[in-house]
Design a protein around this motif. Structure first.
Motif, PDB file in Angstrom:
ATOM      1  N   PRO A   1     -28.867 -18.231  -1.748  1.00 46.67           N
ATOM      2  CA  PRO A   1     -28.052 -19.441  -1.684  1.00 46.67           C
ATOM      3  C   PRO A   1     -26.850 -20.278  -0.700  1.00 46.67           C
ATOM      4  N   ASN A   2     -27.171 -21.256  -0.120  1.00 46.77           N
ATOM      5  CA  ASN A   2     -25.921 -21.663   0.650  1.00 46.77           C
ATOM      6  C   ASN A   2     -25.079 -22.754   0.322  1.00 46.77           C
ATOM      7  N   VAL A   3     -24.139 -21.116  -1.203  1.00 46.65           N
ATOM      8  CA  VAL A   3     -22.663 -22.297  -1.192  1.00 46.65           C
ATOM      9  C   VAL A   3     -21.997 -20.988  -0.499  1.00 46.65           C
ATOM     10  N   GLU A   4     -21.723 -20.641   0.526  1.00 48.65           N
ATOM     11  CA  GLU A   4     -20.410 -20.033   1.071  1.00 48.65           C
ATOM     12  C   GLU A   4     -19.551 -21.920   1.687  1.00 48.65           C
ATOM     13  N   TRP A   5     -20.047 -22.364   1.996  1.00 47.01           N
ATOM     14  CA  TRP A   5     -19.246 -23.687   2.182  1.00 47.01           C
ATOM     15  C   TRP A   5     -18.602 -24.497   1.403  1.00 47.01           C
ATOM     16  N   LEU A   6     -18.718 -23.761  -0.128  1.00 47.89           N
ATOM     17  CA  LEU A   6     -18.073 -24.622  -1.483  1.00 47.89           C
ATOM     18  C   LEU A   6     -16.495 -23.363  -1.719  1.00 47.89           C
TER      19      LEU A   6
ATOM     20  N   GLY B   1     -12.936 -24.503  -6.273  1.00 48.81           N
ATOM     21  CA  GLY B   1     -13.255 -24.475  -7.894  1.00 48.81           C
ATOM     22  C   GLY B   1     -14.252 -24.826  -8.633  1.00 48.81           C
ATOM     23  N   LEU B   2     -15.333 -25.053  -7.709  1.00 51.65           N
ATOM     24  CA  LEU B   2     -16.614 -25.123  -8.102  1.00 51.65           C
ATOM     25  C   LEU B   2     -16.972 -23.702  -8.724  1.00 51.65           C
ATOM     26  N   ALA B   3     -18.002 -23.784  -9.827  1.00 52.77           N
ATOM     27  CA  ALA B   3     -18.751 -22.207  -9.879  1.00 52.77           C
ATOM     28  C   ALA B   3     -19.472 -21.700  -9.329  1.00 52.77           C
ATOM     29  N   GLY B   4     -19.947 -21.786  -7.938  1.00 54.59           N
ATOM     30  CA  GLY B   4     -20.579 -20.747  -6.781  1.00 54.59           C
ATOM     31  C   GLY B   4     -20.567 -19.032  -7.307  1.00 54.59           C
ATOM     32  N   SER B   5     -21.525 -18.457  -6.994  1.00 58.43           N
ATOM     33  CA  SER B   5     -20.994 -17.055  -6.215  1.00 58.43           C
ATOM     34  C   SER B   5     -22.179 -17.152  -5.478  1.00 58.43           C
ATOM     35  N   PRO B   6     -22.739 -15.594  -4.847  1.00 57.64           N
ATOM     36  CA  PRO B   6     -23.557 -15.120  -4.152  1.00 57.64           C
ATOM     37  C   PRO B   6     -25.057 -15.875  -4.919  1.00 57.64           C
ATOM     38  N   ARG B   7     -25.568 -15.891  -5.932  1.00 54.99           N
ATOM     39  CA  ARG B   7     -26.822 -15.559  -7.142  1.00 54.99           C
ATOM     40  C   ARG B   7     -25.946 -17.619  -7.422  1.00 54.99           C
ATOM     41  N   GLY B   8     -25.715 -18.580  -6.402  1.00 51.13           N
ATOM     42  CA  GLY B   8     -25.976 -19.651  -6.281  1.00 51.13           C
ATOM     43  C   GLY B   8     -24.777 -20.459  -7.117  1.00 51.13           C
ATOM     44  N   LEU B   9     -25.320 -21.373  -7.861  1.00 55.43           N
ATOM     45  CA  LEU B   9     -24.045 -22.545  -8.008  1.00 55.43           C
ATOM     46  C   LEU B   9     -24.192 -22.913  -9.043  1.00 55.43           C
ATOM     47  N   HIS B  10     -23.772 -22.314 -10.062  1.00 52.80           N
ATOM     48  CA  HIS B  10     -23.820 -23.082 -12.003  1.00 52.80           C
ATOM     49  C   HIS B  10     -23.783 -24.539 -12.012  1.00 52.80           C
ATOM     50  N   CYS B  11     -25.254 -24.794 -12.730  1.00 50.62           N
ATOM     51  CA  CYS B  11     -24.709 -26.121 -12.902  1.00 50.62           C
ATOM     52  C   CYS B  11     -25.455 -26.175 -14.668  1.00 50.62           C
ATOM     53  N   ASP B  12     -25.292 -27.518 -15.196  1.00 52.69           N
ATOM     54  CA  ASP B  12     -25.537 -28.293 -16.613  1.00 52.69           C
ATOM     55  C   ASP B  12     -27.416 -27.967 -16.481  1.00 52.69           C
ATOM     56  N   SER B  13     -27.361 -28.181 -17.434  1.00 48.49           N
ATOM     57  CA  SER B  13     -29.164 -28.834 -17.316  1.00 48.49           C
ATOM     58  C   SER B  13     -28.992 -30.424 -16.837  1.00 48.49           C
TER      59      SER B  13
ATOM     60  N   ARG C   1     -32.167 -19.381 -11.794  1.00 46.13           N
ATOM     61  CA  ARG C   1     -32.614 -19.525 -10.013  1.00 46.13           C
ATOM     62  C   ARG C   1     -33.604 -19.646 -10.050  1.00 46.13           C
ATOM     63  N   THR C   2     -34.567 -20.339  -8.915  1.00 42.55           N
ATOM     64  CA  THR C   2     -35.986 -20.542  -9.643  1.00 42.55           C
ATOM     65  C   THR C   2     -36.547 -20.486  -8.157  1.00 42.55           C
ATOM     66  N   GLU C   3     -35.556 -21.660  -7.216  1.00 42.80           N
ATOM     67  CA  GLU C   3     -36.732 -21.273  -6.443  1.00 42.80           C
ATOM     68  C   GLU C   3     -38.099 -21.639  -6.039  1.00 42.80           C
ATOM     69  N   HIS C   4     -38.069 -22.887  -6.676  1.00 42.11           N
ATOM     70  CA  HIS C   4     -39.617 -23.651  -6.618  1.00 42.11           C
ATOM     71  C   HIS C   4     -39.554 -25.103  -5.623  1.00 42.11           C
ATOM     72  N   TRP C   5     -40.198 -25.324  -5.606  1.00 39.01           N
ATOM     73  CA  TRP C   5     -40.677 -26.533  -4.978  1.00 39.01           C
ATOM     74  C   TRP C   5     -40.238 -27.812  -6.308  1.00 39.01           C
ATOM     75  N   ALA C   6     -41.333 -27.327  -6.825  1.00 36.77           N
ATOM     76  CA  ALA C   6     -41.514 -28.323  -8.278  1.00 36.77           C
ATOM     77  C   ALA C   6     -39.734 -28.921  -9.256  1.00 36.77           C
ATOM     78  N   SER C   7     -39.659 -27.105  -9.457  1.00 38.59           N
ATOM     79  CA  SER C   7     -37.852 -27.535 -10.034  1.00 38.59           C
ATOM     80  C   SER C   7     -37.507 -28.623  -9.133  1.00 38.59           C
ATOM     81  N   ALA C   8     -36.794 -28.214  -8.179  1.00 38.43           N
ATOM     82  CA  ALA C   8     -36.207 -29.166  -6.644  1.00 38.43           C
ATOM     83  C   ALA C   8     -36.291 -30.176  -6.729  1.00 38.43           C
ATOM     84  N   CYS C   9     -37.717 -30.770  -6.943  1.00 37.47           N
ATOM     85  CA  CYS C   9     -38.441 -32.131  -6.936  1.00 37.47           C
ATOM     86  C   CYS C   9     -37.448 -32.972  -8.797  1.00 37.47           C
TER      87      CYS C   9
END
Ligand SMILES: Cc1cc2nc3c(=O)[nH]c(=O)nc-3n(C[C@H](O)[C@H](O)[C@H](O)COP(=O)(O)OP(=O)(O)OC[C@H]3O[C@@H](n4cnc5c(N)ncnc54)[C@H](O)[C@@H]3O)c2cc1C
Length: 419
Positions: free
Chosen positions: A243-248, A252-264, A299-307
């Motif tokens: 995931p492209n999180v380095e710029w964050l 203070g956001l909950a980013g890690s090499p596994r992605g940016l953590h979001c709620d539902s 972290r799904t990395e699926h087209w439909a999930s992104a939509c």
């Protein structure tokens, strides 16, 4: 009151989020910043129709679902985020302010870890339209052999395209079968069998230890952990996406090499797990809490999930005072490889057991179920995809696993539980 929504990332999630922002009635200023210089395009065809030559890479532009009336800043990378000043730093040194921000920076292909070897002519990855166009040119030149490093979805699809084109191909997979880490042993057994039947030189349980050059900066061979080597001038490195999180970083956001953590609801969280006011995210960059799958974020990395994530986050960022929408659809994925259609619904990464539910691996038409603590959490189908809406409903209803209902076309063999 100023009203500026900034979206960073101008691909599938960024575009669909912008459409949702306008669809929710947002009439203020909307800016979309994207690193790639082109209009948003679709990635799934890159490893399928583009490599096979059915579709030009340039013909993958995503259709717009509605006008977004945005300022597009393409060819521009976000390099930093200041949450206090509410500004994003850009690659040209400028800064752009925002009232609300939606992060849609997706993921990038993991490259071969030894930089000098990754730079050799003939070593490539597949993530962007340019990657696909360049790989298509190499495949059309009828290489003597292609080596695919990694037997995940992208690696399997690249190998499938090679077979379609008559190019000899070797797949190197560290585990005992392709697709094993994503979909478990039953699908893995099928994937290994079909690849070998179609002529892939599949090497499992081995890793690539070195990409060796010919003394003139070109790839000459791939060295393996079992002491063997494969002579080749073309290696496609398919080691997943980061995931492209380095710029964050440091924001203070909950980013890690596994992605940016979001709620539902698509709200970005801080390190304490609290939603950060006005900051949202969607797509391959996120790890998102899912109401159907309590526990760690997915972290799904699926087209439909992104939509779906983009639709939810876009609607929520546009209407800050209103009750938040939540993602509801189950994660889902499809793949086309070796003439078969593979589809998934649910979260197989949660499974502690799997079982064959319909058909047989040998027939090439089957459904595998995935269970966690006695509940069905996912189903994957190979050329039996008409069953998936049924299993989707079962997963949503919290059906027991193994299923207790009568099944059409049950497997002839007894339950086939895999680790
Ligand atoms: C070859 C391939 C085949 C696929 N096939 C399938 C399939 O069959 N089925 C399926 O369900 N899914 C498939 N996928 C996955 C699907 O394409 C992704 O889930 C989807 O592209 C995610 O969209 P996104 O907008 O979140 O991220 P991305 O598509 O990765 O887009 C992110 C965008 O943000 C830009 N960006 C990154 N960092 C910055 C920055 N700092 N500043 C500005 N811009 C930035 C990137 O350049 C990129 O344009 C495939 C993916 C690939 C690569």
């Amino acid at each position: 009151m100023s009203d500026h929504i900034l979206i960073v990332g101008a691909s599938l999630a960024g575009l669909r989020a912008a459409e949702a922002v306008r669809g929710a009635g947002f009439a203020g200023r909307l800016t979309i910043v994207g690193e790639e210089p082109c209009a948003p395009y679709d990635r799934p065809p890159l490893s399928k129709q583009v490599l096979s030559g059915w579709v030009e890479a340039a013909q993958t532009e995503l259709p717009a679902l509605r006008p977004v009336d945005a300022d597009w800043m393409l060819g521009m990378r976000a390099t930093g985020l200041d949450l206090v000043a509410r500004r994003v730093r850009l690659s040209d040194g400028s800064r752009i302010g925002f009232d609300r921000l939606l992060v849609a920076t997706g993921a990038r292909a993991r490259r071969w870890p030894v930089a000098a070897e990754a730079r050799l002519d003939g070593v490539t990855v597949l993530r962007t339209r340019d990657d696909a166009a360049a790989l298509r040119v190499r495949l059309a030149a009828r290489p003597e052999r292609v080596v695919v490093v990694g037997g995940g979805f992208t690696g399997c699809e690249v190998a499938s395209a090679c077979i379609d084109l008559g190019a000899p191909v070797t797949v190197i997979e560290a585990l005992e079968a392709p697709l094993l880490s994503a979909l478990g042993a039953t699908v893995g057994r099928y994937a290994a069998a079909i690849q070998r039947a179609k002529g892939v030189d599949l090497r499992t349980g081995v890793t690539v230890t070195a990409l060796e050059d010919d003394g003139a900066g070109r790839l000459a061979r791939v060295r393996l952990s079992d002491g063997q080597a494969v002579e080749t001038a073309l290696a496609v490195v398919c080691l997943g996406a980061a995931p492209n999180v380095e710029w964050l970083g440091g924001s203070g956001l909950a980013g890690s090499p596994r992605g940016l953590h979001c709620d539902s609801a698509g709200r970005a969280l801080d390190a304490a797990g609290r939603p950060v006011d006005g900051i949202f995210a969607a797509g391959d960059v996120v790890r998102m809490d899912h109401p159907a799958f309590p526990g760690p974020p997915l972290r799904t990395e699926h087209w439909a999930s992104a939509c779906e994530q983009a639709a939810v986050a876009g609607a929520n960022i546009a209407r800050p005072g209103e009750p938040a929408r939540r993602i509801a659809a189950l994660p889902g994925f499809w793949s086309m490889q070796f003439g078969a259609c593979l589809k998934l619904v649910g979260a197989p990464e949660r499974a502690d057991r799997t079982a064959l539910l319909h058909g047989s691996v040998e027939s090439g038409r089957f459904v595998v179920g995935y269970g966690q603590a006695g509940r069905l959490v996912a189903a994957a189908a190979v050329d039996h995809t008409h069953w998936l809406p049924f299993y989707e409903a079962q997963i949503e209803a919290g059906a027991a696993f193994p299923p207790t209902f009568a099944r059409v076309d049950p497997p002839a063999a007894a339950w086939d539980f895999a680790p």
